[in-house]
Motif scaffolding. Structure first.
Motif, PDB file in Angstrom:
ATOM      1  N   MET A   1     -20.244-107.843   2.917  1.00 55.58           N
ATOM      2  CA  MET A   1     -20.972-107.090   3.920  1.00 55.58           C
ATOM      3  C   MET A   1     -22.452-107.002   3.548  1.00 55.58           C
ATOM      4  N   THR A   2     -22.742-106.668   2.289  1.00 55.35           N
ATOM      5  CA  THR A   2     -24.137-106.560   1.861  1.00 55.35           C
ATOM      6  C   THR A   2     -24.861-107.880   2.054  1.00 55.35           C
ATOM      7  N   LYS A   3     -24.214-108.977   1.660  1.00 53.89           N
ATOM      8  CA  LYS A   3     -24.851-110.295   1.769  1.00 53.89           C
ATOM      9  C   LYS A   3     -25.233-110.591   3.213  1.00 53.89           C
ATOM     10  N   ALA A   4     -24.329-110.361   4.148  1.00 56.74           N
ATOM     11  CA  ALA A   4     -24.608-110.644   5.558  1.00 56.74           C
ATOM     12  C   ALA A   4     -25.774-109.795   6.068  1.00 56.74           C
ATOM     13  N   GLU A   5     -25.829-108.547   5.647  1.00 55.55           N
ATOM     14  CA  GLU A   5     -26.904-107.667   6.094  1.00 55.55           C
ATOM     15  C   GLU A   5     -28.246-108.064   5.473  1.00 55.55           C
ATOM     16  N   VAL A   6     -28.221-108.454   4.205  1.00 58.90           N
ATOM     17  CA  VAL A   6     -29.452-108.938   3.555  1.00 58.90           C
ATOM     18  C   VAL A   6     -29.938-110.189   4.275  1.00 58.90           C
ATOM     19  N   ILE A   7     -29.040-111.116   4.558  1.00 58.54           N
ATOM     20  CA  ILE A   7     -29.426-112.350   5.256  1.00 58.54           C
ATOM     21  C   ILE A   7     -29.981-112.032   6.646  1.00 58.54           C
ATOM     22  N   ALA A   8     -29.377-111.081   7.349  1.00 63.59           N
ATOM     23  CA  ALA A   8     -29.875-110.711   8.680  1.00 63.59           C
ATOM     24  C   ALA A   8     -31.305-110.168   8.597  1.00 63.59           C
ATOM     25  N   ILE A   9     -31.574-109.348   7.589  1.00 61.01           N
ATOM     26  CA  ILE A   9     -32.926-108.798   7.421  1.00 61.01           C
ATOM     27  C   ILE A   9     -33.906-109.904   7.053  1.00 61.01           C
ATOM     28  N   LEU A  10     -33.514-110.763   6.123  1.00 57.48           N
ATOM     29  CA  LEU A  10     -34.388-111.879   5.740  1.00 57.48           C
ATOM     30  C   LEU A  10     -34.677-112.783   6.935  1.00 57.48           C
ATOM     31  N   SER A  11     -33.672-113.022   7.744  1.00 56.69           N
ATOM     32  CA  SER A  11     -33.844-113.865   8.922  1.00 56.69           C
ATOM     33  C   SER A  11     -34.815-113.221   9.913  1.00 56.69           C
ATOM     34  N   ALA A  12     -34.633-111.926  10.147  1.00 62.06           N
ATOM     35  CA  ALA A  12     -35.510-111.223  11.092  1.00 62.06           C
ATOM     36  C   ALA A  12     -36.954-111.217  10.603  1.00 62.06           C
ATOM     37  N   GLN A  13     -37.151-111.074   9.308  1.00 59.58           N
ATOM     38  CA  GLN A  13     -38.501-111.007   8.756  1.00 59.58           C
ATOM     39  C   GLN A  13     -39.166-112.378   8.661  1.00 59.58           C
ATOM     40  N   SER A  14     -38.364-113.410   8.402  1.00 63.10           N
ATOM     41  CA  SER A  14     -38.947-114.737   8.153  1.00 63.10           C
ATOM     42  C   SER A  14     -38.895-115.671   9.356  1.00 63.10           C
ATOM     43  N   GLY A  15     -37.974-115.407  10.278  1.00 65.57           N
ATOM     44  CA  GLY A  15     -37.788-116.317  11.406  1.00 65.57           C
ATOM     45  C   GLY A  15     -36.890-117.501  11.072  1.00 65.57           C
ATOM     46  N   VAL A  16     -36.377-117.551   9.849  1.00 61.64           N
ATOM     47  CA  VAL A  16     -35.452-118.607   9.437  1.00 61.64           C
ATOM     48  C   VAL A  16     -34.059-118.207   9.918  1.00 61.64           C
ATOM     49  N   PRO A  17     -33.343-119.114  10.591  1.00 60.41           N
ATOM     50  CA  PRO A  17     -32.010-118.763  11.092  1.00 60.41           C
ATOM     51  C   PRO A  17     -31.067-118.318   9.970  1.00 60.41           C
ATOM     52  N   ALA A  18     -30.350-117.238  10.219  1.00 55.64           N
ATOM     53  CA  ALA A  18     -29.409-116.710   9.227  1.00 55.64           C
ATOM     54  C   ALA A  18     -28.364-117.754   8.855  1.00 55.64           C
ATOM     55  N   ALA A  19     -27.954-118.559   9.806  1.00 54.78           N
ATOM     56  CA  ALA A  19     -26.916-119.558   9.560  1.00 54.78           C
ATOM     57  C   ALA A  19     -27.345-120.602   8.537  1.00 54.78           C
ATOM     58  N   SER A  20     -28.639-120.749   8.320  1.00 56.56           N
ATOM     59  CA  SER A  20     -29.116-121.753   7.373  1.00 56.56           C
ATOM     60  C   SER A  20     -29.305-121.182   5.964  1.00 56.56           C
ATOM     61  N   MET A  21     -29.031-119.883   5.783  1.00 53.06           N
ATOM     62  CA  MET A  21     -29.208-119.243   4.466  1.00 53.06           C
ATOM     63  C   MET A  21     -27.878-119.142   3.741  1.00 53.06           C
ATOM     64  N   THR A  22     -27.956-119.321   2.425  1.00 49.30           N
ATOM     65  CA  THR A  22     -26.803-119.144   1.549  1.00 49.30           C
ATOM     66  C   THR A  22     -27.216-118.220   0.409  1.00 49.30           C
ATOM     67  N   ALA A  23     -26.291-117.925  -0.476  1.00 50.00           N
ATOM     68  CA  ALA A  23     -26.598-117.088  -1.635  1.00 50.00           C
ATOM     69  C   ALA A  23     -27.678-117.734  -2.495  1.00 50.00           C
ATOM     70  N   GLU A  24     -27.726-119.056  -2.500  1.00 51.18           N
ATOM     71  CA  GLU A  24     -28.680-119.779  -3.337  1.00 51.18           C
ATOM     72  C   GLU A  24     -30.056-119.963  -2.701  1.00 51.18           C
ATOM     73  N   THR A  25     -30.213-119.552  -1.459  1.00 52.75           N
ATOM     74  CA  THR A  25     -31.492-119.718  -0.775  1.00 52.75           C
ATOM     75  C   THR A  25     -32.603-119.021  -1.557  1.00 52.75           C
TER      76      THR A  25
END
Length: 87
Positions: A1-25
Motif C-alpha cells: 500500500m505504501t509503495k503504491a501511494e509513494v508512486i502516485a505522489i511521485l507521478s503527480a509531482q513529476s508527470g512520469v506515469p505511475a505504471a512506468s515506476m518500479t521500486a528500483e526507479t
C-alpha cells in the motif's frame, strides 16, 4: 500500500506515469528539480503524517533517509510510521 501511494505522489509531482515506476526507479530519473523534490517531500509528509529528515543544504549521501529510489523512500516512510510518537 505504501509503495503504491509513494508512486502516485511521485507521478503527480513529476508527470512520469505511475505504471512506468518500479521500486528500483531512481528519483533522479524523474526530472524533479530542487523545488519539485521539496514539494514531493511535503506531499509525502502530509499523506503519511511523518516528518522526513531532509535538508536541502546537506548532501543526500549524509542523510539517514534514502531519497535515491522509490524503494528507499518507501522503506524510510515505513520506518518513520513504525516509530512511536514522541512523548
Amino acid at each position: 500500500m505504501t509503495k503504491a501511494e509513494v508512486i502516485a505522489i511521485l507521478s503527480a509531482q513529476s508527470g512520469v506515469p505511475a505504471a512506468s515506476m518500479t521500486a528500483e526507479t531512481l528519483i533522479s530519473d524523474l526530472g524533479l528539480d530542487s523545488l519539485g523534490l521539496v514539494e514531493t517531500i511535503f506531499a509525502l509528509e502530509e499523506r503519511f503524517g511523518v516528518t522526513i529528515p531532509f535538508n536541502a543544504n546537506t548532501p543526500q549521501d549524509d542523510s539517514a533517509f534514502d531519497l535515491s529510489t522509490v524503494a528507499g523512500i518507501v522503506s524510510g516512510i515505513e520506518t518513520l510510521i513504525a516509530r512511536p510518537a514522541a512523548a
